[in-house]
Design a protein around this motif. Structure first.
Motif, mmCIF file in Angstrom:
data_model
loop_
_atom_site.group_PDB
_atom_site.id
_atom_site.type_symbol
_atom_site.label_atom_id
_atom_site.label_comp_id
_atom_site.label_asym_id
_atom_site.label_seq_id
_atom_site.Cartn_x
_atom_site.Cartn_y
_atom_site.Cartn_z
ATOM 1 N N ILE A 261 64.364 -13.339 -47.890
ATOM 2 C CA ILE A 261 63.660 -14.508 -48.417
ATOM 3 C C ILE A 261 62.628 -14.030 -49.418
ATOM 4 C CG2 ILE A 261 62.149 -16.434 -47.831
ATOM 5 C CD1 ILE A 261 63.499 -16.493 -45.084
ATOM 6 N N ASN A 262 62.681 -14.583 -50.631
ATOM 7 C CA ASN A 262 61.668 -14.330 -51.651
ATOM 8 C C ASN A 262 60.819 -15.589 -51.757
ATOM 9 O OD1 ASN A 262 62.537 -11.723 -52.458
ATOM 10 N ND2 ASN A 262 64.265 -12.696 -53.471
ATOM 11 N N VAL A 263 59.520 -15.418 -51.671
ATOM 12 C CA VAL A 263 58.622 -16.570 -51.649
ATOM 13 C C VAL A 263 57.361 -16.256 -52.440
ATOM 14 C CG1 VAL A 263 57.523 -15.897 -49.470
ATOM 15 C CG2 VAL A 263 57.567 -18.285 -50.113
ATOM 16 N N GLN A 264 56.831 -17.283 -53.097
ATOM 17 C CA GLN A 264 55.528 -17.168 -53.750
ATOM 18 C C GLN A 264 54.604 -18.153 -53.058
ATOM 19 O OE1 GLN A 264 55.477 -17.587 -57.984
ATOM 20 N NE2 GLN A 264 53.266 -17.458 -58.097
ATOM 21 N N CYS A 265 53.557 -17.618 -52.438
ATOM 22 C CA CYS A 265 52.661 -18.453 -51.649
ATOM 23 C C CYS A 265 51.299 -17.764 -51.533
ATOM 24 C CB CYS A 265 53.248 -18.695 -50.263
ATOM 25 S SG CYS A 265 53.444 -17.190 -49.305
ATOM 26 N N PRO A 266 50.282 -18.500 -51.083
ATOM 27 C CA PRO A 266 48.978 -17.866 -50.835
ATOM 28 C C PRO A 266 49.081 -16.828 -49.716
ATOM 29 C CG PRO A 266 48.757 -20.250 -50.919
ATOM 30 C CD PRO A 266 50.222 -19.944 -50.933
ATOM 31 N N ARG A 267 48.183 -15.835 -49.763
ATOM 32 C CA ARG A 267 48.231 -14.760 -48.776
ATOM 33 C C ARG A 267 48.023 -15.252 -47.356
ATOM 34 N NH1 ARG A 267 44.332 -10.393 -51.153
ATOM 35 N NH2 ARG A 267 43.399 -12.218 -52.066
ATOM 36 N N GLY A 268 47.212 -16.259 -47.192
ATOM 37 C CA GLY A 268 46.958 -16.793 -45.859
ATOM 38 C C GLY A 268 48.190 -17.409 -45.225
ATOM 39 N N THR A 269 49.104 -17.907 -46.040
ATOM 40 C CA THR A 269 50.330 -18.519 -45.532
ATOM 41 C C THR A 269 51.203 -17.488 -44.843
ATOM 42 O OG1 THR A 269 50.254 -20.155 -47.300
ATOM 43 C CG2 THR A 269 52.353 -19.866 -46.171
ATOM 44 N N VAL A 270 51.322 -16.305 -45.423
ATOM 45 C CA VAL A 270 52.146 -15.248 -44.821
ATOM 46 C C VAL A 270 51.584 -14.872 -43.455
ATOM 47 C CG1 VAL A 270 52.923 -12.862 -45.068
ATOM 48 C CG2 VAL A 270 52.943 -14.382 -47.031
ATOM 49 N N LYS A 271 50.286 -14.763 -43.346
ATOM 50 C CA LYS A 271 49.652 -14.434 -42.063
ATOM 51 C C LYS A 271 49.915 -15.531 -41.037
ATOM 52 C CE LYS A 271 46.797 -12.326 -39.256
ATOM 53 N NZ LYS A 271 47.460 -11.592 -38.208
ATOM 54 N N THR A 272 49.859 -16.789 -41.462
ATOM 55 C CA THR A 272 50.122 -17.910 -40.563
ATOM 56 C C THR A 272 51.562 -17.884 -40.050
ATOM 57 O OG1 THR A 272 48.521 -19.232 -41.777
ATOM 58 C CG2 THR A 272 50.045 -20.423 -40.370
ATOM 59 N N VAL A 273 52.519 -17.598 -40.946
ATOM 60 C CA VAL A 273 53.926 -17.538 -40.541
ATOM 61 C C VAL A 273 54.158 -16.366 -39.591
ATOM 62 C CG1 VAL A 273 56.283 -17.177 -41.379
ATOM 63 C CG2 VAL A 273 54.753 -18.729 -42.591
ATOM 64 N N GLN A 274 53.545 -15.222 -39.885
ATOM 65 C CA GLN A 274 53.689 -14.072 -38.989
ATOM 66 C C GLN A 274 53.130 -14.374 -37.609
ATOM 67 O OE1 GLN A 274 51.754 -10.897 -41.141
ATOM 68 N NE2 GLN A 274 53.697 -10.128 -41.923
ATOM 69 N N ASP A 275 51.995 -15.049 -37.552
ATOM 70 C CA ASP A 275 51.415 -15.414 -36.256
ATOM 71 C C ASP A 275 52.325 -16.374 -35.493
ATOM 72 O OD1 ASP A 275 49.251 -13.803 -36.807
ATOM 73 O OD2 ASP A 275 47.924 -15.467 -37.386
ATOM 74 N N ALA A 276 52.941 -17.322 -36.206
ATOM 75 C CA ALA A 276 53.840 -18.276 -35.554
ATOM 76 C C ALA A 276 55.093 -17.575 -35.031
ATOM 77 C CB ALA A 276 54.227 -19.380 -36.531
#
Length: 142
Positions: A107-122
């Motif tokens: 998956i290639n995605v462009q998003c804010p850095r906080g979003t990646v952390k949120t997805v990893q936590d989920a």
């Protein structure tokens, strides 16, 4: 691009080793160096690549639902681009949770850095009552 600013101030009063070991050091001597740096904005968009390994025997509809869940998590977090590449069933270098093969998605995605952390936590939260489909995942900053 965020700017990076660094300043340093050093104060080096003469303090003997004996005075320092007995706790007889002035507050000025304790604060020898102060360094401040500007931190990058957490809401700034970044490009990421993610690799997801899913169980090989799972139905296509369940895998598609899992990818849709990932897409919705990223879109909720403010992703502007989301591209999925299905690499199919690939042999792992070693067994992961008892599976020698896995179904790979990139998956290639462009998003804010906080979003990646949120997805990893989920993704790190345990699944209760449902089958765990994702065996392993990893995010890379491009």
């Amino acid at each position: 691009m965020a700017s990076f600013t660094m300043s340093a101030r050093t104060v080096a009063p003469a303090v003997s080793f004996r005075a320092a070991s007995r706790g007889r050091v002035s507050s000025r001597a304790r604060k020898a160096t102060h360094v401040t740096a500007a931190v990058k904005d957490a809401a700034a968009p970044g490009r990421y690549e993610a690799v997801f390994l899913m169980k090989p025997g799972v139905e296509d509809s369940l895998r598609a639902a899992e990818v849709d869940k990932l897409r919705s998590m990223f879109e909720t977090g403010g992703a502007t681009e989301f591209e999925v590449t299905d690499r199919g069933v690939v042999q792992n270098a070693y067994e992961i949770k008892g599976f020698a093969d896995s179904h790979q998605y990139m998956i290639n995605v462009q998003c804010p850095r906080g979003t990646v952390k949120t997805v990893q936590d989920a993704l790190a939260m345990p699944v209760i009552g449902a089958e765990e489909i994702i065996l392993r995942y990893m995010f890379f900053k491009e």
